[in-house]
Design an enzyme around this catalytic site. Structure first.
Site, short mmCIF file in Angstrom:
data_model
loop_
_atom_site.label_atom_id
_atom_site.label_comp_id
_atom_site.label_asym_id
_atom_site.label_seq_id
_atom_site.Cartn_x
_atom_site.Cartn_y
_atom_site.Cartn_z
N CYS A 178 43.19 29.15 30.61
CA CYS A 178 43.87 28.32 31.22
C CYS A 178 42.92 27.66 32.29
O CYS A 178 42.26 28.10 33.06
CB CYS A 178 45.06 28.77 32.14
SG CYS A 178 46.03 28.05 33.23
N ASP A 209 44.35 32.40 27.82
CA ASP A 209 45.52 31.74 27.08
C ASP A 209 45.33 32.16 25.41
O ASP A 209 44.36 32.11 24.80
CB ASP A 209 45.55 30.27 27.21
CG ASP A 209 46.54 29.86 28.18
OD1 ASP A 209 47.13 30.62 28.81
OD2 ASP A 209 46.21 28.70 28.54
#
Length: 141
Positions: free
Chosen positions: A34, A41
């Site tokens: 992220c 992520d």
């Protein structure tokens, strides 16, 4: 010698450029960061393409995807970057990339990209592509 992440995508000549056929790839282990929090992520990419003169080489694709694990990017930017790099490499007649990003903060994100060569159409084969099923978040799952 173990493989290392690499941004170098490779291609090979399409063995049947005279024919429209679909290549489907399931890419369930993508990771990046992220850009705001630095937290990981995770995404599951589903790639469908109809090659023209070239196909993408699988090991290079694996190492390419692996190369993003320490890079920060928004879901939309990363999905578009991957699609753009593949389109630039193989110039497919058709490409569809679905990025299914796992739950973060109670929100799932799906990013769908579609590309066609100008003037190319084959509704019969496009009708055979798997239907995109949007992620449905269910509490507790």
């Amino acid at each position: 010698m173990p493989s290392q992440p690499s941004r170098e995508l490779e291609r090979f000549s399409n063995p049947h450029p005279e024919r429209d056929y679909v290549v489907h790839m399931d890419l369930p282990e993508f990771t990046c960061l992220c850009p705001l929090t630095g937290q990981p992520d995770f995404a599951h990419f589903m790639l469908d393409f109809i090659p023209d003169q070239h196909n993408v080489e699988l090991k290079s694709l694996k190492l390419y995807l692996w190369s993003f694990r320490d890079e920060g990017a928004f879901h939309e930017a990363m999905t578009n970057r991957i699609a753009d790099d593949l389109i630039g490499l193989i110039n497919p007649r058709y490409l569809r990339l679905l990025g299914r990003w796992y739950v973060r903060g109670g929100i799932t994100t799906d990013v769908l990209i579609e590309h066609r060569q100008p003037g190319w159409q084959n509704p019969d084969i496009l009708g055979q592509l798997p239907t995109v099923r949007w992620a449905q978040h269910q509490p507790g799952h």
